[in-house]
Design a protein around this motif. Structure first.
Motif, PDB file in Angstrom:
ATOM      1  N   UNK A   1      -0.650   5.917   9.437  1.00 16.90           N
ATOM      2  CA  UNK A   1      -0.251   5.161   9.002  1.00 16.90           C
ATOM      3  C   UNK A   1      -1.081   4.148   7.851  1.00 16.90           C
ATOM      4  N   UNK A   2      -0.157   3.468   6.767  1.00 13.13           N
ATOM      5  CA  UNK A   2      -1.014   3.420   6.036  1.00 13.13           C
ATOM      6  C   UNK A   2      -1.658   1.697   6.269  1.00 13.13           C
ATOM      7  N   UNK A   3      -0.937   0.931   7.521  1.00 13.66           N
ATOM      8  CA  UNK A   3      -2.239   0.444   7.547  1.00 13.66           C
ATOM      9  C   UNK A   3      -3.711   0.727   8.298  1.00 13.66           C
ATOM     10  N   UNK A   4      -3.048   1.345   9.354  1.00 14.33           N
ATOM     11  CA  UNK A   4      -4.742   1.996   9.383  1.00 14.33           C
ATOM     12  C   UNK A   4      -5.774   2.216   8.577  1.00 14.33           C
ATOM     13  N   UNK A   5      -5.126   2.692   7.311  1.00 16.10           N
ATOM     14  CA  UNK A   5      -6.344   3.643   6.657  1.00 16.10           C
ATOM     15  C   UNK A   5      -6.482   2.725   5.138  1.00 16.10           C
TER      16      UNK A   5
ATOM     17  N   UNK B   1       0.869  -1.388   0.024  1.00 15.29           N
ATOM     18  CA  UNK B   1       0.052   0.254  -0.220  1.00 15.29           C
ATOM     19  C   UNK B   1       0.989   0.986  -0.145  1.00 15.29           C
ATOM     20  N   UNK B   2       2.518   1.283   0.322  1.00 20.39           N
ATOM     21  CA  UNK B   2       3.237   2.386   0.981  1.00 20.39           C
ATOM     22  C   UNK B   2       3.387   2.488  -0.263  1.00 20.39           C
ATOM     23  N   UNK B   3       4.146   1.903  -0.917  1.00 14.58           N
ATOM     24  CA  UNK B   3       4.788   1.715  -2.640  1.00 14.58           C
ATOM     25  C   UNK B   3       3.136   1.716  -3.021  1.00 14.58           C
TER      26      UNK B   3
ATOM     27  N   UNK C   1      -2.264  10.371   5.367  1.00 14.62           N
ATOM     28  CA  UNK C   1      -1.574   8.645   5.390  1.00 14.62           C
ATOM     29  C   UNK C   1      -0.929   8.341   6.479  1.00 14.62           C
ATOM     30  N   UNK C   2       0.363   9.419   5.890  1.00 17.75           N
ATOM     31  CA  UNK C   2       1.798   8.440   6.685  1.00 17.75           C
ATOM     32  C   UNK C   2       1.960   6.960   6.556  1.00 17.75           C
ATOM     33  N   UNK C   3       3.296   6.978   6.547  1.00 16.04           N
ATOM     34  CA  UNK C   3       3.963   5.501   5.774  1.00 16.04           C
ATOM     35  C   UNK C   3       3.704   4.146   6.390  1.00 16.04           C
ATOM     36  N   UNK C   4       4.657   3.275   6.882  1.00 11.61           N
ATOM     37  CA  UNK C   4       4.339   2.427   7.485  1.00 11.61           C
ATOM     38  C   UNK C   4       4.032   2.179   9.350  1.00 11.61           C
ATOM     39  N   UNK C   5       3.525   1.070   9.863  1.00 17.40           N
ATOM     40  CA  UNK C   5       2.921   1.004  11.215  1.00 17.40           C
ATOM     41  C   UNK C   5       5.172   0.545  11.531  1.00 17.40           C
ATOM     42  N   UNK C   6       5.547   1.028  13.448  1.00 18.28           N
ATOM     43  CA  UNK C   6       6.254   0.379  13.390  1.00 18.28           C
ATOM     44  C   UNK C   6       7.473   0.872  12.385  1.00 18.28           C
TER      45      UNK C   6
ATOM     46  N   UNK D   1      11.657  15.595  -8.442  1.00 20.50           N
ATOM     47  CA  UNK D   1      11.131  16.898  -7.327  1.00 20.50           C
ATOM     48  C   UNK D   1       9.177  16.707  -6.931  1.00 20.50           C
ATOM     49  N   UNK D   2       8.861  15.593  -8.018  1.00 18.87           N
ATOM     50  CA  UNK D   2       7.228  15.094  -7.477  1.00 18.87           C
ATOM     51  C   UNK D   2       7.824  13.921  -6.433  1.00 18.87           C
ATOM     52  N   UNK D   3       8.361  13.594  -7.458  1.00 19.89           N
ATOM     53  CA  UNK D   3       8.970  11.631  -5.708  1.00 19.89           C
ATOM     54  C   UNK D   3       9.797  12.249  -4.762  1.00 19.89           C
ATOM     55  N   UNK D   4      10.451  13.205  -4.327  1.00 20.96           N
ATOM     56  CA  UNK D   4      10.972  14.067  -2.920  1.00 20.96           C
ATOM     57  C   UNK D   4       9.415  14.498  -2.562  1.00 20.96           C
ATOM     58  N   UNK D   5       8.890  15.275  -2.848  1.00 21.02           N
ATOM     59  CA  UNK D   5       8.343  16.270  -2.151  1.00 21.02           C
ATOM     60  C   UNK D   5       6.710  14.795  -1.455  1.00 21.02           C
ATOM     61  N   UNK D   6       7.070  13.421  -1.887  1.00 20.76           N
ATOM     62  CA  UNK D   6       6.195  12.416  -2.360  1.00 20.76           C
ATOM     63  C   UNK D   6       5.927  11.521  -0.549  1.00 20.76           C
ATOM     64  N   UNK D   7       7.609  11.420  -1.253  1.00 20.63           N
ATOM     65  CA  UNK D   7       8.051  10.652  -0.368  1.00 20.63           C
ATOM     66  C   UNK D   7       8.654  11.945   0.968  1.00 20.63           C
ATOM     67  N   UNK D   8       8.897  12.940   0.460  1.00 21.49           N
ATOM     68  CA  UNK D   8       9.046  13.252   1.833  1.00 21.49           C
ATOM     69  C   UNK D   8       7.130  13.651   3.544  1.00 21.49           C
ATOM     70  N   UNK D   9       6.146  13.987   2.250  1.00 21.56           N
ATOM     71  CA  UNK D   9       4.915  14.092   3.388  1.00 21.56           C
ATOM     72  C   UNK D   9       4.399  13.220   3.499  1.00 21.56           C
ATOM     73  N   UNK D  10       5.162  11.837   2.626  1.00 21.84           N
ATOM     74  CA  UNK D  10       4.131  10.520   2.551  1.00 21.84           C
ATOM     75  C   UNK D  10       4.666  10.184   3.988  1.00 21.84           C
ATOM     76  N   UNK D  11       5.646   9.889   4.215  1.00 25.78           N
ATOM     77  CA  UNK D  11       7.112   9.517   5.226  1.00 25.78           C
ATOM     78  C   UNK D  11       6.790  10.814   6.484  1.00 25.78           C
ATOM     79  N   UNK D  12       6.171  12.321   6.227  1.00 20.45           N
ATOM     80  CA  UNK D  12       5.950  12.873   7.690  1.00 20.45           C
ATOM     81  C   UNK D  12       7.793  13.473   7.627  1.00 20.45           C
TER      82      UNK D  12
END
Length: 484
Positions: A353-357, A275-277, A341-346, A305-316
């Motif tokens: 976190x993706x698991x909750x979503x 889900x995260x990926x 959204x956030x990334x993965x739990x743990x 630029x898009x990849x950097x900002x997406x990963x930066x924001x999703x991983x908080x």
């Protein structure tokens, strides 16, 4: 049942740990011949003295710690660490105002990454290093670090670990919590060292490399530059940072199984990781297309630029290479969605976190099925396993509290005179530990001009968001303080 002496004894030992972490800034000050050595030593002395006093007074306390004690310790130590963490800023004059110093420290320990600083490059190297250290310690967890290195709390470890651990379902790699903690700490340190080397090879100096690796692996977002990663103007550095931000968003237990057990299939089979990926790839693709058609960026730069900002924001994490609030509204609204959204739990990331979503979506879809087939038994599954109803209820409760705290923040911020967009953005960024918001407080803006009341409430939101609400808010309920 509460054990006050045991609580204060643990708090004393933890303050000694914080003093040890802060002491690492002293060699940095000596190396760069900075005049803040005395300020750092006074700060270390205050922590060590208080910690020693507490440990000595409560030396006869037993090692048994109840679950209630665990919640009290965890909440108090995050506040106490932040209070003592202000000392280097204030004594050195880097941040003389207590409100600003507390906000910056809480933002550091909670790995939020919001800042009130307006000239970061003017700070001494040692103060910058302490600022990054707050990220690095907070990313894995204050109590977690202590359990990994000094399993001194006896059978209370499990209660302390449970109170600070985040995520809807916790993986346990070993029957002993201290062993699990050491294994995950090994992964954390290894990622930090490898990231430091990669960043240096990409073009950063050693000091900037170490500082940014601590901030990246912890998904914190503090930088040694006012313009964040954009200041380096290097595609290589951006790609390295993106890679390690992404890895920081993966469940550390999953990384352990991959690196030490070579269980590649576990990574592929993990539904939360998929889900995260998938979210990263989908949002990157859409934003890349949007930037190609709405900006002057070539395709390669738009993708980076898009990849950097997406990963930066999703991983908080909150690093920035572009001021995304200037993009077309649809694109920055997509980044706003990622803040939830956030990334993965743990992992070290914040938000839901993706698991909750994933579980929330499956619960919602199952309700549609039950309307059509009211007598059907339709379990919710994750990674092939049935999610217990208790976990589903906890996730629903978490979501309601998340929205409630977010909305309270919105009203508080507007009560201090901020407009709706700024108020909402600050609340989302604080609760999710994202850092940069939108409106007038985007990725390139300082929060120094905020009213003091907003800074204090945002600090509270950072704390409850980092500890995922229950550990903190439970202390405000009457049932927690009942003897039985």
């Amino acid at each position: 049942m509460f054990h006050p002496k045991a609580i204060f004894r643990i708090l004393g030992f933890l303050l000694l740990i914080e003093a040890a972490f802060m002491l690492t800034s002293v060699p940095v000050a000596l190396y760069y011949d900075e005049p803040v050595v005395e300020s750092l030593l006074w700060s270390v002395g205050a922590m060590a003295g208080t910690g020693t006093l507490l440990a000595y007074i409560c030396r006869g306390a037993g090692r048994d710690v109840s679950r209630k004690d665990g919640y009290i310790v965890v909440t108090l130590i995050w506040v106490i660490f932040s209070l003592f963490g202000t000392l280097p800023y204030m004594l050195s004059g880097a941040i003389p105002d207590f409100t600003d110093a507390f906000f910056e420290t809480m933002s550091g320990f909670s790995t939020t990454g919001s800042t009130i600083l307006e000239d970061i490059e003017a700070l001494p190297h040692s103060i910058l290093f302490w600022r990054m250290m707050t990220h690095w310690v907070g990313g894995l967890g204050i109590v977690f670090f202590t359990i990994a290195v000094f399993p001194i709390f006896g059978i209370g470890d499990i209660h302390l670990f449970a109170a600070e651990s985040v995520g809807p379902m916790r993986a346990k790699l070993h029957p002993r919590i201290s062993v699990t903690a050491r294994w995950l700490l090994t992964i954390y340190i290894g990622l930090t060292l490898i990231c430091t080397i990669f960043m240096h090879v990409a073009g950063m100096g050693w000091f900037d490399s170490l500082c940014h690796s601590m901030s990246t692996v912890s998904t914190g977002g503090f930088s040694t530059k006012q313009a964040s990663i954009a200041a380096f103007n290097s595609p290589a550095i951006e790609y390295v940072t993106t890679l390690f931000m992404f890895m920081g968003g993966i469940n550390l237990s999953l990384l352990y199984l991959l690196i030490f057990k070579f269980r590649v299939r576990d990574m592929y089979r993990d539904s939360e990781f998929r889900t995260y990926l998938s979210i990263v790839l989908l949002f990157t693709a859409v934003i890349t297309v949007g930037l190609v058609f709405t900006s002057d960026m070539p395709v390669a730069e738009s993708f980076r630029t898009a990849l950097f900002q997406v990963v930066s924001i999703q991983t908080t994490t909150g690093f920035a290479t572009a001021n995304y609030v200037l993009w077309m509204p649809l694109l920055w609204l997509m980044l706003c969605a990622l803040m939830f959204f956030g990334a993965c739990s743990g992992s070290t990331s914040g938000a839901m976190k993706c698991m909750r979503i994933s579980i929330l979506v499956k619960v919602m879809l199952n309700e549609f099925k039950r309307i059509v087939h009211p007598n059907a038994v339709i379990p919710v599954r994750m990674a092939g396993k049935i999610v217990p109803t208790g976990v589903q209820s906890a996730i629903l409760a978490y979501t309601v509290i998340y929205i409630f705290v977010l909305m309270v923040g919105l009203f508080v911020n507007m009560g201090f005179g901020l407009d709706f967009l700024d108020s909402f953005g600050l609340s989302v960024a604080s609760v999710g530990n994202v850092g940069p918001a939108f409106g007038h407080y985007g990725p390139m803006d300082s929060l120094a001009v905020l009213p003091a009341g907003v800074k204090w409430f945002c600090s509270f939101q950072m704390l409850v968001g980092r500890l995922e609400f229950f550990a903190v808010l439970l202390l405000f309920t009457p049932i927690f303080w009942k003897r039985r």
